[in-house]
Design a protein around this motif. Structure first.
Motif, PDB file in Angstrom:
ATOM      1  N   ALA A  19      -4.783  -3.440  -1.297  1.00  0.00           N
ATOM      2  CA  ALA A  19      -6.101  -3.986  -1.638  1.00  0.00           C
ATOM      3  C   ALA A  19      -5.916  -5.074  -2.694  1.00  0.00           C
ATOM      4  O   ALA A  19      -5.986  -5.129  -3.973  1.00  0.00           O
ATOM      5  N   ALA A  20      -5.251  -6.212  -2.310  1.00  0.00           N
ATOM      6  CA  ALA A  20      -4.868  -7.401  -3.107  1.00  0.00           C
ATOM      7  C   ALA A  20      -6.024  -8.175  -3.841  1.00  0.00           C
ATOM      8  O   ALA A  20      -7.206  -8.157  -3.329  1.00  0.00           O
ATOM      9  N   SER A  35     -13.118  -2.175   4.876  1.00  0.00           N
ATOM     10  CA  SER A  35     -12.853  -2.617   6.211  1.00  0.00           C
ATOM     11  C   SER A  35     -12.177  -3.901   6.349  1.00  0.00           C
ATOM     12  O   SER A  35     -11.622  -4.356   7.368  1.00  0.00           O
ATOM     13  N   ILE A  36     -12.148  -4.819   5.235  1.00  0.00           N
ATOM     14  CA  ILE A  36     -11.673  -6.067   5.261  1.00  0.00           C
ATOM     15  C   ILE A  36     -10.386  -6.044   5.128  1.00  0.00           C
ATOM     16  O   ILE A  36      -9.709  -7.236   5.340  1.00  0.00           O
ATOM     17  N   PHE A  37      -9.634  -5.151   4.657  1.00  0.00           N
ATOM     18  CA  PHE A  37      -8.328  -4.990   4.246  1.00  0.00           C
ATOM     19  C   PHE A  37      -7.565  -4.574   5.549  1.00  0.00           C
ATOM     20  O   PHE A  37      -7.898  -3.928   6.536  1.00  0.00           O
ATOM     21  N   ASP A  47      -1.874  -1.182  -9.289  1.00  0.00           N
ATOM     22  CA  ASP A  47      -2.210  -1.849  -7.897  1.00  0.00           C
ATOM     23  C   ASP A  47      -3.221  -0.773  -7.032  1.00  0.00           C
ATOM     24  O   ASP A  47      -3.312   0.488  -7.659  1.00  0.00           O
ATOM     25  N   PHE A  48      -4.227  -1.200  -6.335  1.00  0.00           N
ATOM     26  CA  PHE A  48      -4.909  -0.428  -5.403  1.00  0.00           C
ATOM     27  C   PHE A  48      -4.617  -0.312  -4.028  1.00  0.00           C
ATOM     28  O   PHE A  48      -4.226  -1.441  -3.577  1.00  0.00           O
ATOM     29  N   VAL A  49      -4.489   0.697  -3.701  1.00  0.00           N
ATOM     30  CA  VAL A  49      -4.230   1.067  -2.127  1.00  0.00           C
ATOM     31  C   VAL A  49      -5.351   1.585  -1.560  1.00  0.00           C
ATOM     32  O   VAL A  49      -6.205   2.603  -2.065  1.00  0.00           O
TER      33      VAL A  49
END
Length: 214
Positions: A96-97, A109-111, A125-127
């Motif tokens: 999840a940039a 869903s956009i990732f 960071d988020f995953v």
């Protein structure tokens, strides 16, 4: 006067309905913390499993061999370790940039999701993860990655690491995690409010009954 009593009678009912709707909406996202270990010499990666009782998110991971600041790789449903896991536990993973807070994820869903691997990732960071069976989404924040190495007298080092994280699961099937921006009130607060509403409802019923008997 009759209209006024009718109005008072509907107030507690409306309040109870509103309370139920608020608690239902805000309870869509559940969260927890997790601590997982990885041993570099082990034949399998470290594993994380978090669940809401319906959706199960199984996420294998490894880290770089480092003395100070290990970095993390996450693996999707094609990882060999997944053959030992029920099919409805498997997930694909994505980075999840640009996300610094879970409430910023309004549509997971956009990732881009991968059944291979992503990384390296660092603390903060988020995953995002997607269950390959249900299609439901989860998210993980890497709170910290600590070295957990074993040192031997002859200079040999067995590298390992500990991952501490916070996870979320969206239980309604959407990828919107922004509902966490409005936390669910504590049960004690709901209980006190419910008691007050029930007392008001009882008063209105008694008032109407007295009017009918009078």
């Amino acid at each position: 006067m009759k209209n006024r009593n009718l109005f008072l009678f509907h107030i507690p009912i409306a309040m109870l309905v509103a309370m139920f709707m608020i608690s239902t909406v805000q309870a869509k996202v559940i969260t927890g913390t997790i601590k997982s270990y990885f041993v570099g010499e082990a034949p399998v990666p470290g594993t994380m499993l978090f669940s809401d009782g319906v959706d199960h998110m199984f996420v294998p991971w490894t880290s770089t061999f480092s003395i100070d600041n290990p970095l993390v790789f996450f693996f999707g449903s094609n990882d060999p370790s997944s053959i030992f896991v029920p099919s409805d536990y498997l997930t694909d993973v994505g980075f999840a940039a640009g996300i610094t807070d879970i409430s910023q994820i309004t549509d997971a869903s956009i990732f881009s999701f991968f059944n291979g691997y992503i990384g390296p990732n660092k603390s903060g960071d988020f995953v995002v993860v997607r269950n390959t069976f249900t299609g439901h989404y989860g998210a993980l924040r890497i709170d910290s990655v600590e070295s957990n190495n074993t040192y031997f007298p002859d200079g040999l080092i067995f590298f390992g690491s500990i991952l501490n994280g916070t996870w979320w699961i969206q239980t309604d099937g959407t990828g919107n995690f922004s509902s966490l921006a409005s936390p669910v009130p504590e049960p004690s607060a709901f209980m006190l409010l419910s008691i007050g509403v029930l007392v008001l409802l009882s008063y209105c019923i008694r008032l109407n009954r007295n009017k009918l008997l009078g």
